[in-house]
Design a protein around this motif. Structure first.
Motif, PDB file in Angstrom:
ATOM      1  N   THR A   8       0.853  -1.190   0.000  1.00 55.40           N
ATOM      2  CA  THR A   8       0.000   0.000   0.000  1.00 55.40           C
ATOM      3  C   THR A   8       0.887   1.237   0.000  1.00 55.40           C
ATOM      4  N   THR A 106     -10.178  -1.157  -3.278  1.00 53.85           N
ATOM      5  CA  THR A 106      -9.159  -1.321  -2.252  1.00 53.85           C
ATOM      6  C   THR A 106      -7.841  -1.742  -2.903  1.00 53.85           C
ATOM      7  N   LEU A 135      -7.107   1.460   7.117  1.00 50.07           N
ATOM      8  CA  LEU A 135      -7.585   1.221   5.761  1.00 50.07           C
ATOM      9  C   LEU A 135      -7.778  -0.272   5.543  1.00 50.07           C
ATOM     10  N   VAL A 137      -7.616  -3.390   3.544  1.00 49.35           N
ATOM     11  CA  VAL A 137      -6.988  -3.906   2.332  1.00 49.35           C
ATOM     12  C   VAL A 137      -7.121  -5.432   2.375  1.00 49.35           C
TER      13      VAL A 137
END
Length: 143
Positions: A8, A106, A135, A137
């Protein structure tokens, strides 16, 4: 298979804004829970969260906790990002188990990008981002 793994963006590079319709999603994510907004009247799931149901126009809302599993509906591999030339991202649209036709945009992480494919089974994990948020993911499902 290469030794390149999808990841990410760095936490400080990801900023979100919330409103009354989206904030519950992010508050649950802070607790490590994946949820989807379900219409309290007709049961239709909708992601991203919206003020009213597109099926019946009701404003009744029910946040349903999901299993955290899903599958790749669509994806793209991105090599490099402005200021981060060595990063590899796999942006994906993930079908969420237990949420009807709802899908979440995502990232798929902890995987060789060449192994990602449509239908691949995934499980959620949470990545810290700016301002204390988490977040959701996805990574390849184990077992």
């Amino acid at each position: 298979m290469s030794d390149l793994r999808a990841t990410t963006l760095p936490a400080e590079a990801v900023h979100i804004t919330t409103n009354s319709d989206t904030e519950p999603f992010w508050e649950y994510a802070k607790e490590g829970k994946l949820v989807a907004l379900q219409c309290g009247a007709c049961g239709h799931f909708r992601m991203p969260p919206t003020p009213f149901c597109p099926e019946c126009q009701s404003t009744e809302k029910n946040w349903k906790e999901l299993s955290g599993r899903g599958s790749v509906y669509s994806y793209a591999v991105v090599h490099g990002f402005p200021g981060l030339p060595d990063i590899t991202l796999v942006g994906a649209v993930v079908s969420l188990d237990g949420a009807g036709d709802a899908r979440l945009v995502t990232n798929v992480v902890d995987v060789d990008p060449s192994e990602v494919q449509i239908g691949m089974e995934l499980e959620v994990t949470f990545s810290p981002i700016s301002d204390g948020w988490q977040l959701p993911v996805f990574r390849p499902a184990r077992g």
